[in-house]
Motif scaffolding. Structure first.
Motif, short mmCIF file in Angstrom:
data_model
loop_
_atom_site.label_atom_id
_atom_site.label_comp_id
_atom_site.label_asym_id
_atom_site.label_seq_id
_atom_site.Cartn_x
_atom_site.Cartn_y
_atom_site.Cartn_z
N MET A 1 -48.59 -45.67 3.63
CA MET A 1 -47.48 -46.15 4.42
C MET A 1 -46.21 -46.18 3.57
N GLU A 2 -45.16 -45.51 4.04
CA GLU A 2 -43.92 -45.48 3.30
C GLU A 2 -43.13 -46.77 3.51
N LEU A 3 -42.51 -47.23 2.42
CA LEU A 3 -41.66 -48.40 2.52
C LEU A 3 -40.29 -47.98 3.04
N GLU A 4 -39.72 -48.83 3.84
CA GLU A 4 -38.44 -48.55 4.45
C GLU A 4 -37.35 -49.29 3.69
N HIS A 5 -36.34 -48.58 3.21
CA HIS A 5 -35.21 -49.21 2.56
C HIS A 5 -34.06 -49.25 3.56
N VAL A 6 -33.50 -50.41 3.76
CA VAL A 6 -32.44 -50.61 4.74
C VAL A 6 -31.18 -51.05 4.02
N THR A 7 -30.04 -50.51 4.44
CA THR A 7 -28.75 -50.95 3.94
C THR A 7 -27.92 -51.38 5.14
N ILE A 8 -27.32 -52.57 5.04
CA ILE A 8 -26.55 -53.14 6.14
C ILE A 8 -25.08 -53.16 5.74
N HIS A 9 -24.23 -52.80 6.68
CA HIS A 9 -22.79 -52.82 6.43
C HIS A 9 -22.08 -53.36 7.66
N VAL A 10 -21.07 -54.22 7.44
CA VAL A 10 -20.23 -54.73 8.51
C VAL A 10 -18.85 -54.09 8.36
N ASP A 11 -18.41 -53.40 9.40
CA ASP A 11 -17.07 -52.81 9.42
C ASP A 11 -16.08 -53.92 9.78
N ARG A 12 -15.45 -54.46 8.77
CA ARG A 12 -14.57 -55.61 8.98
C ARG A 12 -13.28 -55.23 9.72
N ASP A 13 -12.95 -53.97 9.76
CA ASP A 13 -11.80 -53.53 10.55
C ASP A 13 -12.13 -53.55 12.04
N ARG A 14 -13.38 -53.40 12.35
CA ARG A 14 -13.83 -53.37 13.75
C ARG A 14 -14.28 -54.76 14.23
N CYS A 15 -14.77 -55.58 13.33
CA CYS A 15 -15.31 -56.90 13.68
C CYS A 15 -14.27 -57.76 14.38
N VAL A 16 -14.70 -58.45 15.45
CA VAL A 16 -13.81 -59.36 16.18
C VAL A 16 -14.24 -60.82 16.01
N GLY A 17 -15.27 -61.05 15.20
CA GLY A 17 -15.70 -62.41 14.91
C GLY A 17 -16.48 -63.09 16.02
N ALA A 18 -17.16 -62.32 16.85
CA ALA A 18 -17.95 -62.91 17.93
C ALA A 18 -19.09 -63.78 17.39
N GLY A 19 -19.60 -63.44 16.22
CA GLY A 19 -20.63 -64.25 15.57
C GLY A 19 -22.04 -64.03 16.06
N MET A 20 -22.26 -63.03 16.90
CA MET A 20 -23.60 -62.78 17.41
C MET A 20 -24.58 -62.44 16.29
N CYS A 21 -24.11 -61.75 15.26
CA CYS A 21 -25.00 -61.39 14.15
C CYS A 21 -25.46 -62.64 13.41
N ALA A 22 -24.52 -63.55 13.12
CA ALA A 22 -24.87 -64.78 12.41
C ALA A 22 -25.78 -65.67 13.24
N LEU A 23 -25.63 -65.65 14.54
CA LEU A 23 -26.51 -66.42 15.41
C LEU A 23 -27.91 -65.81 15.48
N THR A 24 -27.95 -64.48 15.47
CA THR A 24 -29.23 -63.77 15.62
C THR A 24 -30.02 -63.72 14.32
N ALA A 25 -29.34 -63.43 13.20
CA ALA A 25 -30.02 -63.32 11.90
C ALA A 25 -29.25 -64.12 10.85
N PRO A 26 -29.31 -65.45 10.92
CA PRO A 26 -28.53 -66.29 10.01
C PRO A 26 -28.95 -66.20 8.54
N SER A 27 -30.11 -65.64 8.27
CA SER A 27 -30.52 -65.49 6.87
C SER A 27 -29.88 -64.26 6.23
N VAL A 28 -29.20 -63.44 7.05
CA VAL A 28 -28.58 -62.21 6.54
C VAL A 28 -27.06 -62.22 6.73
#
Length: 71
Positions: A1-28
């Motif tokens: 089984m291959e391990l999956e490497h994930v990279t997360i990026h937030v485009d701060r020029d596009r972000c409107v601060g809705a906060g759905m990401c922080a509500l959904t995955a507050p550990s990230v």
């Protein structure tokens, strides 16, 4: 089984601060003093949180990218 490497990026020029990401995955994700979303320090790989992809889908302006590299 291959391990999956994930990279997360937030485009701060596009972000409107809705906060759905922080509500959904507050550990990230959090919101800075301006209300814009950001990935918590040391969590750019998602830390194995299964809700990272759901947080990206929940973003109303699609400011979060989750890049998967199975190498």
């Amino acid at each position: 089984m291959e391990l999956e490497h994930v990279t997360i990026h937030v485009d701060r020029d596009r972000c409107v601060g809705a906060g759905m990401c922080a509500l959904t995955a507050p550990s990230v994700f959090t919101q800075d003093d301006d209300g814009l979303s950001e990935v918590l320090p040391g969590r750019q790989d998602g830390g194995g949180d299964p809700l990272v992809r759901e947080a990206a889908r929940a973003c109303p302006v699609q400011a979060i990218s989750v890049v998967v590299d199975s190498n």
